[in-house]
Enzyme design. Sequence first.
Site, mmCIF file in Angstrom:
data_model
loop_
_atom_site.group_PDB
_atom_site.id
_atom_site.type_symbol
_atom_site.label_atom_id
_atom_site.label_comp_id
_atom_site.label_asym_id
_atom_site.label_seq_id
_atom_site.Cartn_x
_atom_site.Cartn_y
_atom_site.Cartn_z
ATOM 1 N N GLY A 13 0.832 -1.216 0.000
ATOM 2 C CA GLY A 13 0.000 0.000 0.000
ATOM 3 C C GLY A 13 0.855 1.249 0.000
ATOM 4 O O GLY A 13 0.571 2.214 0.709
ATOM 5 N N TYR A 154 -13.482 -2.710 10.132
ATOM 6 C CA TYR A 154 -12.112 -2.174 10.236
ATOM 7 C C TYR A 154 -11.548 -2.422 11.643
ATOM 8 O O TYR A 154 -10.399 -2.854 11.801
ATOM 9 C CB TYR A 154 -12.176 -0.677 9.922
ATOM 10 C CG TYR A 154 -10.865 0.054 9.874
ATOM 11 C CD1 TYR A 154 -10.042 -0.014 8.745
ATOM 12 C CD2 TYR A 154 -10.440 0.850 10.935
ATOM 13 C CE1 TYR A 154 -8.842 0.688 8.697
ATOM 14 C CE2 TYR A 154 -9.248 1.557 10.893
ATOM 15 C CZ TYR A 154 -8.460 1.473 9.765
ATOM 16 O OH TYR A 154 -7.271 2.173 9.705
ATOM 17 N N LYS A 158 -8.331 -4.682 12.557
ATOM 18 C CA LYS A 158 -7.147 -4.115 13.227
ATOM 19 C C LYS A 158 -6.896 -4.802 14.576
ATOM 20 O O LYS A 158 -5.751 -5.010 14.967
ATOM 21 C CB LYS A 158 -7.306 -2.601 13.405
ATOM 22 C CG LYS A 158 -7.279 -1.824 12.080
ATOM 23 C CD LYS A 158 -6.022 -2.092 11.255
ATOM 24 C CE LYS A 158 -5.789 -1.039 10.192
ATOM 25 N NZ LYS A 158 -4.650 -1.365 9.298
HETATM 26 P P1 NAP Z 1 -3.982 5.336 1.983
HETATM 27 O O1 NAP Z 1 -3.189 6.493 1.514
HETATM 28 O O2 NAP Z 1 -5.334 5.122 1.418
HETATM 29 O O3 NAP Z 1 -3.066 4.035 1.829
HETATM 30 C C1 NAP Z 1 -3.548 2.729 1.683
HETATM 31 C C2 NAP Z 1 -2.960 2.146 0.415
HETATM 32 O O4 NAP Z 1 -3.259 0.747 0.336
HETATM 33 C C3 NAP Z 1 -3.554 2.800 -0.841
HETATM 34 O O5 NAP Z 1 -2.542 3.130 -1.751
HETATM 35 C C4 NAP Z 1 -4.448 1.679 -1.386
HETATM 36 O O6 NAP Z 1 -4.660 1.735 -2.785
HETATM 37 C C5 NAP Z 1 -3.634 0.460 -1.006
HETATM 38 N N1 NAP Z 1 -4.411 -0.766 -1.083
HETATM 39 C C6 NAP Z 1 -5.740 -0.953 -0.903
HETATM 40 N N2 NAP Z 1 -6.075 -2.227 -1.098
HETATM 41 C C7 NAP Z 1 -4.936 -2.891 -1.432
HETATM 42 C C8 NAP Z 1 -4.638 -4.226 -1.753
HETATM 43 N N3 NAP Z 1 -5.598 -5.174 -1.798
HETATM 44 N N4 NAP Z 1 -3.370 -4.558 -2.045
HETATM 45 C C9 NAP Z 1 -2.394 -3.620 -2.026
HETATM 46 N N5 NAP Z 1 -2.613 -2.329 -1.731
HETATM 47 C C10 NAP Z 1 -3.874 -1.961 -1.430
HETATM 48 O O7 NAP Z 1 -4.233 5.470 3.551
HETATM 49 P P2 NAP Z 1 -3.230 5.528 4.798
HETATM 50 O O8 NAP Z 1 -3.929 6.342 5.795
HETATM 51 O O9 NAP Z 1 -1.843 5.863 4.398
HETATM 52 O O10 NAP Z 1 -3.321 4.008 5.316
HETATM 53 C C11 NAP Z 1 -2.194 3.160 5.492
HETATM 54 C C12 NAP Z 1 -2.458 2.207 6.646
HETATM 55 O O11 NAP Z 1 -2.587 2.958 7.848
HETATM 56 C C13 NAP Z 1 -3.756 1.406 6.510
HETATM 57 O O12 NAP Z 1 -3.556 0.092 6.951
HETATM 58 C C14 NAP Z 1 -4.706 2.132 7.460
HETATM 59 O O13 NAP Z 1 -5.723 1.278 7.918
HETATM 60 C C15 NAP Z 1 -3.743 2.545 8.548
HETATM 61 N N6 NAP Z 1 -4.204 3.642 9.396
HETATM 62 C C16 NAP Z 1 -4.475 4.870 8.882
HETATM 63 C C17 NAP Z 1 -4.923 5.884 9.743
HETATM 64 C C18 NAP Z 1 -5.235 7.271 9.264
HETATM 65 O O14 NAP Z 1 -5.764 8.074 10.056
HETATM 66 N N7 NAP Z 1 -4.936 7.619 8.026
HETATM 67 C C19 NAP Z 1 -5.085 5.611 11.104
HETATM 68 C C20 NAP Z 1 -4.819 4.333 11.568
HETATM 69 C C21 NAP Z 1 -4.361 3.351 10.716
HETATM 70 P P3 NAP Z 1 -6.021 2.424 -3.323
HETATM 71 O O15 NAP Z 1 -5.963 3.868 -2.923
HETATM 72 O O16 NAP Z 1 -5.953 2.206 -4.800
HETATM 73 O O17 NAP Z 1 -7.158 1.690 -2.634
#
Ligand code: NAP
Length: 253
Positions: A13, A154, A158
């Site tokens: 990701g 979710y 998690k």
């Molecule tokens: P993000 O920018 O949306 O990053 C997630 C990435 O994963 C995106 O590029 C997405 O692609 C990709 N992805 C989705 N499905 C996939 C798959 N099947 N195989 C490979 N890649 C895939 O969001 P982020 O906030 O940086 O999230 C990163 C991690 O942090 C996630 O696990 C999220 O749950 C966790 N997190 C985020 C927050 C927050 O506040 N942002 C808080 C707690 C935890 P697409 O965009 O094409 O779907």
Amino acid sequence: MGRLDTRVALVTGAKGGIGLATACRFLREGAGVCLADIDGNGAATAAEELRRESRNVLAVRLDVTDGAEVEARVSEAVERFGRLDILVNNAGITRDALFFEMTDEDWRRVLDVHLTGAFLCSRVAQKHMVDSRYGRIVNIASVAANGNRGQANYSAAKAGMLGFTRTLALELGRYGITVNAVAPGFIETHMTRTMAAELGVKFETFVAEAAENIPVGRAGTPEDVAAAVSFLASEEASFINGQVIYATGGPTA
Ligand code: NAP
């Protein structure tokens, strides 16, 4: 000398947000990095940017829920860099809905991407790590593991990731592999931008409201999370195993 010189990492990701910030940080610390994302073009564009800093970058299209693809892409990374030392299970999605409205598809897809994805990637990666008697697996969990309205899928995924982390830590520690998690709070990324849009709230307002409840008085950045991941991925963290670092700007209940 960088902290991760000679190390090779695969980040899932990784085309943006926390994954890209982590890949960037790893590169600056001397590692070779494979950016894997379901959006292969997005990963390639991000890698092109990073190549201004270092040639040690590979971008691959990878859907973490597809076991055959995981095998193939991890092999490609190992072929390119000669080894695999660090895996960051970061790929993620949200499909928020109140529980009574949550569909089978909302439930299955979220569990599949976060939990099954981490399982498939870790199972392939650990083979290489066991062979070299060294490895670091860092799972990106979330404070939502403690429960969050509208996120039964979710939150369950998690929370599952935390049990998964501890179990792998127990099983793989003897091979020099540590397995830890970073649980972020509110981080400004595409994910939270999408949430704001779905709620019909301006992103700036959404961030400001979140910041009001964060003791350090601001929302988190992808770099805040990357700093914690990078520490856990380093050799210095070799006695930290099966733990969770909360990157939340305050204590977590
Ligand atoms: P993000 O920018 O949306 O990053 C997630 C990435 O994963 C995106 O590029 C997405 O692609 C990709 N992805 C989705 N499905 C996939 C798959 N099947 N195989 C490979 N890649 C895939 O969001 P982020 O906030 O940086 O999230 C990163 C991690 O942090 C996630 O696990 C999220 O749950 C966790 N997190 C985020 C927050 C927050 O506040 N942002 C808080 C707690 C935890 P697409 O965009 O094409 O779907």
